[in-house]
Design a protein around this motif. Structure first.
Motif, mmCIF file in Angstrom:
data_model
loop_
_atom_site.group_PDB
_atom_site.id
_atom_site.type_symbol
_atom_site.label_atom_id
_atom_site.label_comp_id
_atom_site.label_asym_id
_atom_site.label_seq_id
_atom_site.Cartn_x
_atom_site.Cartn_y
_atom_site.Cartn_z
ATOM 1 N N LEU A 1 12.810 -3.173 3.049
ATOM 2 C CA LEU A 1 12.054 -2.166 2.303
ATOM 3 C C LEU A 1 11.294 -1.241 3.243
ATOM 4 N N GLU A 2 10.705 -1.811 4.298
ATOM 5 C CA GLU A 2 9.989 -0.990 5.266
ATOM 6 C C GLU A 2 10.913 0.059 5.871
ATOM 7 N N SER A 3 12.107 -0.343 6.273
ATOM 8 C CA SER A 3 13.078 0.603 6.848
ATOM 9 C C SER A 3 13.469 1.656 5.824
ATOM 10 N N GLN A 4 13.625 1.221 4.577
ATOM 11 C CA GLN A 4 13.997 2.155 3.510
ATOM 12 C C GLN A 4 12.881 3.173 3.272
ATOM 13 N N TYR A 5 11.642 2.718 3.263
ATOM 14 C CA TYR A 5 10.510 3.624 3.039
ATOM 15 C C TYR A 5 10.333 4.588 4.202
ATOM 16 N N ILE A 6 10.563 4.117 5.418
ATOM 17 C CA ILE A 6 10.485 4.996 6.583
ATOM 18 C C ILE A 6 11.484 6.141 6.452
ATOM 19 N N ALA A 7 12.715 5.799 6.062
ATOM 20 C CA ALA A 7 13.749 6.827 5.912
ATOM 21 C C ALA A 7 13.431 7.795 4.782
ATOM 22 N N LYS B 1 0.826 -1.206 0.000
ATOM 23 C CA LYS B 1 0.000 0.000 0.000
ATOM 24 C C LYS B 1 0.861 1.257 0.000
ATOM 25 N N THR B 2 1.993 1.201 0.691
ATOM 26 C CA THR B 2 2.899 2.344 0.706
ATOM 27 C C THR B 2 3.446 2.607 -0.686
ATOM 28 N N CYS B 3 3.810 1.548 -1.376
ATOM 29 C CA CYS B 3 4.305 1.685 -2.749
ATOM 30 C C CYS B 3 3.239 2.304 -3.646
ATOM 31 N N GLN B 4 2.004 1.808 -3.547
ATOM 32 C CA GLN B 4 0.926 2.308 -4.390
ATOM 33 C C GLN B 4 0.631 3.782 -4.133
ATOM 34 N N GLN B 5 0.687 4.203 -2.877
ATOM 35 C CA GLN B 5 0.305 5.572 -2.533
ATOM 36 C C GLN B 5 1.442 6.566 -2.718
ATOM 37 N N HIS B 6 2.682 6.112 -2.596
ATOM 38 C CA HIS B 6 3.820 7.044 -2.613
ATOM 39 C C HIS B 6 4.825 6.711 -3.721
ATOM 40 N N GLU B 7 4.332 6.133 -4.799
ATOM 41 C CA GLU B 7 5.222 5.689 -5.868
ATOM 42 C C GLU B 7 6.066 6.833 -6.437
ATOM 43 N N GLY B 8 5.537 8.053 -6.377
ATOM 44 C CA GLY B 8 6.289 9.198 -6.894
ATOM 45 C C GLY B 8 7.575 9.467 -6.125
ATOM 46 N N PHE B 9 7.627 9.045 -4.860
ATOM 47 C CA PHE B 9 8.807 9.263 -4.031
ATOM 48 C C PHE B 9 9.679 8.016 -3.927
ATOM 49 N N ASN C 1 7.401 11.110 8.092
ATOM 50 C CA ASN C 1 6.057 11.105 8.661
ATOM 51 C C ASN C 1 4.949 10.985 7.614
ATOM 52 N N ALA C 2 5.250 11.345 6.359
ATOM 53 C CA ALA C 2 4.239 11.251 5.300
ATOM 54 C C ALA C 2 3.813 9.808 5.050
ATOM 55 N N GLY C 3 4.662 8.860 5.436
ATOM 56 C CA GLY C 3 4.341 7.463 5.213
ATOM 57 C C GLY C 3 3.715 6.776 6.411
ATOM 58 N N PHE C 4 3.369 7.532 7.442
ATOM 59 C CA PHE C 4 2.885 6.923 8.685
ATOM 60 C C PHE C 4 1.677 6.002 8.471
#
Length: 213
Positions: free
Chosen positions: A103-109, A64-72, A113-116
């Protein structure tokens, strides 16, 4: 199921399934839904988790994080495609879990907070039981969730009649938290701060003290 050598040639956004009267009469699988060794299958995971992958919740949150924040995180769909291709092989599930955690750690970094919301999967809202409001917080992860909040009750003139400070450390699971009451209260407002791992999320919830009937 698709053969392994054909999977990289497929584009998930260009696969269509046609049916008559909205009934395609078949259940499509891109991968073999039968595990390579026998495990107990429940009605729930047979529908949502055909691979019997124990870290499915983590997979869901990362996806879901990938789908919502693919631009980043522009390469996330390719990374996840490579990981998903390993799921039919149960002997690779530990490897998949490690890659998802990385991947989770990478996305957090990357997202901070936008990925909370998608990374934590945490849900917090006001519900009712026997006509009284309470706060329900769902933490689907193994990491603790810290919540601090100011609960304010206001009367029909929208003036505060009572305030209450709330602070909890919540483990994995669903938590129902009672809220203060006041005879003349008309509305309850919760200004909350949620902290999960290194991420912080602030929001305000507000509902009538008595549910609409």
């Amino acid at each position: 199921p698709l053969k392994n050598q054909n999977i990289p040639t497929q584009h998930s956004e260009k696969i269509s399934l046609l049916g008559q009267n909205n009934n395609h009469k078949i259940t499509p699988y891109l991968f073999n839904s039968t595990p390579s060794r026998l495990l107990p299958i429940t009605a729930e995971n047979a529908l949502t988790n055909p691979w019997l992958f124990k870290n499915y919740d983590l997979l869901n949150r990362v996806f879901k994080t990938c789908q919502q924040h693919e631009g980043f995180i522009p390469q996330c769909d390719l990374e996840l495609s490579n990981i998903l291709a390993k799921l039919p092989s149960i002997e690779l599930h530990d490897e998949v879990s490690s890659e998802l955690e990385a991947l989770e750690s990478q996305y957090i970094a990357t997202l901070n907070n936008a990925g909370f919301s998608t990374l934590s999967g945490v849900k917090s809202d006001i519900y009712y039981h026997q006509q009284k409001p309470f706060l329900r917080v769902v933490n689907p992860t193994d990491s603790s969730l810290e919540i601090t909040a100011q609960v304010t009750l206001t009367n029909s003139a929208n003036k505060p009649s009572k305030t209450h400070q709330l602070k909890r450390s919540l483990s994995s699971g669903t938590h129902n938290i009672s809220l203060p009451t006041e005879i003349n209260a008309d509305k309850v407002t919760i200004a909350q701060t949620l902290k999960w791992k290194s991420l912080t999320h602030q929001s305000t919830l507000s509902k009538r003290v008595t549910p609409f009937n």
